[in-house]
Design a protein around this motif. Structure first.
Motif, PDB file in Angstrom:
ATOM      1  N   VAL A 165      27.645 -13.218 -17.558  1.00  0.00           N
ATOM      2  CA  VAL A 165      28.279 -12.787 -16.314  1.00  0.00           C
ATOM      3  C   VAL A 165      27.242 -12.677 -15.201  1.00  0.00           C
ATOM      4  N   PHE A 166      27.520 -13.363 -14.084  1.00  0.00           N
ATOM      5  CA  PHE A 166      26.720 -13.283 -12.863  1.00  0.00           C
ATOM      6  C   PHE A 166      27.664 -12.880 -11.732  1.00  0.00           C
ATOM      7  N   PRO A 167      27.881 -11.588 -11.515  1.00  0.00           N
ATOM      8  CA  PRO A 167      28.843 -11.157 -10.501  1.00  0.00           C
ATOM      9  C   PRO A 167      28.355 -11.434  -9.087  1.00  0.00           C
ATOM     10  N   GLY A 168      29.300 -11.428  -8.170  1.00  0.00           N
ATOM     11  CA  GLY A 168      28.982 -11.632  -6.762  1.00  0.00           C
ATOM     12  C   GLY A 168      30.080 -12.433  -6.087  1.00  0.00           C
ATOM     13  N   HIS A 169      30.263 -13.664  -6.526  1.00  0.00           N
ATOM     14  CA  HIS A 169      31.371 -14.467  -5.998  1.00  0.00           C
ATOM     15  C   HIS A 169      32.686 -13.780  -6.343  1.00  0.00           C
ATOM     16  N   THR A 170      32.858 -13.450  -7.604  1.00  0.00           N
ATOM     17  CA  THR A 170      33.879 -12.509  -8.050  1.00  0.00           C
ATOM     18  C   THR A 170      33.166 -11.473  -8.910  1.00  0.00           C
TER      19      THR A 170
ATOM     20  N   GLN B 256      33.500 -10.801 -11.999  1.00  0.00           N
ATOM     21  CA  GLN B 256      33.211 -11.189 -13.381  1.00  0.00           C
ATOM     22  C   GLN B 256      32.906 -12.670 -13.548  1.00  0.00           C
ATOM     23  N   MET B 257      32.460 -13.353 -12.499  1.00  0.00           N
ATOM     24  CA  MET B 257      32.174 -14.779 -12.641  1.00  0.00           C
ATOM     25  C   MET B 257      31.109 -15.009 -13.707  1.00  0.00           C
ATOM     26  N   MET B 258      31.331 -16.035 -14.527  1.00  0.00           N
ATOM     27  CA  MET B 258      30.415 -16.332 -15.629  1.00  0.00           C
ATOM     28  C   MET B 258      29.690 -17.650 -15.385  1.00  0.00           C
ATOM     29  N   ALA B 259      28.433 -17.694 -15.773  1.00  0.00           N
ATOM     30  CA  ALA B 259      27.699 -18.949 -15.888  1.00  0.00           C
ATOM     31  C   ALA B 259      27.800 -19.410 -17.329  1.00  0.00           C
ATOM     32  N   VAL B 260      27.660 -20.715 -17.542  1.00  0.00           N
ATOM     33  CA  VAL B 260      27.687 -21.268 -18.899  1.00  0.00           C
ATOM     34  C   VAL B 260      26.296 -21.779 -19.233  1.00  0.00           C
ATOM     35  N   MET B 261      25.765 -21.292 -20.349  1.00  0.00           N
ATOM     36  CA  MET B 261      24.432 -21.672 -20.799  1.00  0.00           C
ATOM     37  C   MET B 261      24.543 -22.662 -21.961  1.00  0.00           C
ATOM     38  N   LEU B 262      23.753 -23.727 -21.877  1.00  0.00           N
ATOM     39  CA  LEU B 262      23.711 -24.753 -22.921  1.00  0.00           C
ATOM     40  C   LEU B 262      22.297 -24.815 -23.455  1.00  0.00           C
ATOM     41  N   ASP B 263      22.126 -24.616 -24.756  1.00  0.00           N
ATOM     42  CA  ASP B 263      20.796 -24.519 -25.352  1.00  0.00           C
ATOM     43  C   ASP B 263      20.681 -25.431 -26.563  1.00  0.00           C
ATOM     44  N   SER B 264      19.636 -26.248 -26.568  1.00  0.00           N
ATOM     45  CA  SER B 264      19.353 -27.098 -27.720  1.00  0.00           C
ATOM     46  C   SER B 264      17.951 -27.668 -27.593  1.00  0.00           C
TER      47      SER B 264
ATOM     48  N   ALA C 146      20.306 -25.844 -20.161  1.00  0.00           N
ATOM     49  CA  ALA C 146      21.016 -26.220 -18.943  1.00  0.00           C
ATOM     50  C   ALA C 146      21.948 -25.080 -18.588  1.00  0.00           C
ATOM     51  N   CYS C 147      22.200 -24.916 -17.301  1.00  0.00           N
ATOM     52  CA  CYS C 147      23.047 -23.811 -16.850  1.00  0.00           C
ATOM     53  C   CYS C 147      24.035 -24.308 -15.804  1.00  0.00           C
ATOM     54  N   TYR C 148      25.314 -24.105 -16.108  1.00  0.00           N
ATOM     55  CA  TYR C 148      26.373 -24.337 -15.120  1.00  0.00           C
ATOM     56  C   TYR C 148      26.560 -23.023 -14.375  1.00  0.00           C
ATOM     57  N   ILE C 149      25.981 -22.929 -13.187  1.00  0.00           N
ATOM     58  CA  ILE C 149      25.887 -21.650 -12.483  1.00  0.00           C
ATOM     59  C   ILE C 149      27.109 -21.367 -11.624  1.00  0.00           C
TER      60      ILE C 149
ATOM     61  N   VAL D  82      19.942 -27.459 -13.897  1.00  0.00           N
ATOM     62  CA  VAL D  82      21.009 -26.743 -13.211  1.00  0.00           C
ATOM     63  C   VAL D  82      22.171 -27.696 -12.947  1.00  0.00           C
ATOM     64  N   LEU D  83      23.364 -27.281 -13.341  1.00  0.00           N
ATOM     65  CA  LEU D  83      24.584 -28.063 -13.158  1.00  0.00           C
ATOM     66  C   LEU D  83      25.387 -27.410 -12.034  1.00  0.00           C
ATOM     67  N   PHE D  84      25.597 -28.158 -10.958  1.00  0.00           N
ATOM     68  CA  PHE D  84      26.259 -27.608  -9.775  1.00  0.00           C
ATOM     69  C   PHE D  84      27.751 -27.919  -9.798  1.00  0.00           C
ATOM     70  N   THR D  85      28.554 -26.910  -9.521  1.00  0.00           N
ATOM     71  CA  THR D  85      30.000 -27.059  -9.612  1.00  0.00           C
ATOM     72  C   THR D  85      30.615 -27.866  -8.473  1.00  0.00           C
ATOM     73  N   HIS D  86      30.061 -27.761  -7.248  1.00  0.00           N
ATOM     74  CA  HIS D  86      30.696 -28.384  -6.084  1.00  0.00           C
ATOM     75  C   HIS D  86      29.812 -29.399  -5.368  1.00  0.00           C
ATOM     76  N   ASP D  87      28.733 -29.830  -5.980  1.00  0.00           N
ATOM     77  CA  ASP D  87      27.865 -30.814  -5.343  1.00  0.00           C
ATOM     78  C   ASP D  87      28.238 -32.198  -5.857  1.00  0.00           C
ATOM     79  N   HIS D  88      28.920 -32.964  -5.020  1.00  0.00           N
ATOM     80  CA  HIS D  88      29.400 -34.278  -5.459  1.00  0.00           C
ATOM     81  C   HIS D  88      28.261 -35.271  -5.611  1.00  0.00           C
ATOM     82  N   HIS D  89      27.274 -35.207  -4.731  1.00  0.00           N
ATOM     83  CA  HIS D  89      26.195 -36.195  -4.735  1.00  0.00           C
ATOM     84  C   HIS D  89      25.041 -35.794  -5.645  1.00  0.00           C
ATOM     85  N   HIS D  90      24.857 -34.506  -5.866  1.00  0.00           N
ATOM     86  CA  HIS D  90      23.777 -34.017  -6.728  1.00  0.00           C
ATOM     87  C   HIS D  90      24.349 -33.033  -7.752  1.00  0.00           C
TER      88      HIS D  90
END
Length: 300
Positions: free
Chosen positions: A205-210, A212-220, A225-228, A271-279
């Motif tokens: 959970v990374f609050p602020g936007h809402t 209880q907004m959650m980031a997703v962590m991917l580990d291997s 990688a983090c979908y923030i 870092v995986l960006f949710t709304h960046d179409h080009h990056h």
């Protein structure tokens, strides 16, 4: 390893591909959409933000709707599901929403029936729209019929309030049918709380936007990688004070951005960006002026 997206028409739908240890990551899109630039950059003056995100004549900037498909070898996990096909026609026109996610799955040769986990960082309509599909007869069905969906219980509770500030962001058909059918698991996590969904995939959970907004962590393989999500919606939002006007708790967002950067930069998270179409993905480094800067991965 970062792989270039496929060429031709498929490239418009499959926005990127990477391997992270044993995890295979594919970034798909529900298409671009338009939002007011001032709203996306809050109190930041336009002469500053328009250098990074040019606006059209209506002061709108182009945003992406990035869905990440993670294949672990045992599970097929979907992070976010775009805008979907349930927006009223007027809103579709305002946002110029495209409804392309199912075409993107087809272009990537991934069957929706193969998905067994769906994670929503929060339940704003542009993050969970394809959780369900509205059929021609108006009925609602799960888009991923064999999946277990995950969201934060606080997001559902907040959506039920239908507050003047953000009622428009919550479309109950995106999640209520899944809850009623027992297909959605609601997580109870405090700020900073963490939970493993499947091995290698967890939420924090990374609050602020809402609240209880959650980031997703991917580990291997010793990498992360983090979908923030909307804590930093695009690579143009890396400055800690450049929070959006949509953030319910902007001062909290600033503190949570600091928390995120204090880990993501030294540990070199992808870092995986949710709304960046080009990056849609990249790394973040401290720049010469002590501010975070986006670094485009090699091969993209």
């Amino acid at each position: 390893m970062i792989h270039p997206a496929e060429t031709g028409a498929t490239r418009d739908l499959v926005r990127g591909h990477a391997t992270l240890g044993d995890l295979d990551l594919t970034i798909l899109t529900d298409g671009t959409y338009l939002l007011d630039g001032g709203a996306m950059f809050g109190v930041v003056p336009k002469p500053l933000w328009e250098k990074r995100a040019p606006a059209n004549e209506r002061n709108q900037i182009l945003l992406g709707t990035n869905t990440v498909v993670v294949r672990t070898g045992k599970h097929t996990v979907v992070i976010e599901t775009g805008i979907g096909n349930k927006l009223p026609e007027k809103q579709r026109g305002i946002f110029d929403a495209r409804q392309l996610l199912l075409q993107s799955f087809d272009a990537a040769h991934i069957e929706p029936e193969a998905v067994d986990i769906v994670i929503n960082t929060h339940l704003h309509f542009d993050h969970c729209g394809w959780n369900t599909t509205q059929r021609e007869d108006g009925s609602i069905a799960p888009t991923f019929p064999n999946a277990r969906y995950f969201a934060h219980r606080g997001e559902v509770d907040h959506g039920h309030l239908q507050l003047e500030r953000d009622a428009v962001s919550y479309i109950s058909e995106n999640y209520e049918p899944l809850i009623e059918a027992g297909q959605m698991t609601l997580l109870d996590l405090p700020g900073g709380g963490q939970a493993e969904i499947v091995p290698g995939v967890s939420v924090e959970v990374f609050p602020g936007h809402t609240a209880q907004m959650m980031a997703v962590m991917l580990d291997s393989g010793g990498r992360r990688a983090c979908y923030i999500s909307d804590l930093m919606p695009t690579s143009a939002h890396l400055d800690v004070t450049w929070v959006t006007g949509y953030d319910l708790y902007p001062l909290t967002s600033i503190e949570q951005r600091k928390r995120f950067l204090s880990r993501a930069i030294p540990e070199r998270w992808l870092v995986l960006f949710t709304h960046d179409h080009h990056h849609p993905m990249g790394y973040v480094e401290w720049g010469a002026k002590g501010k975070p800067e986006f670094v485009k991965p090699a091969g993209l």
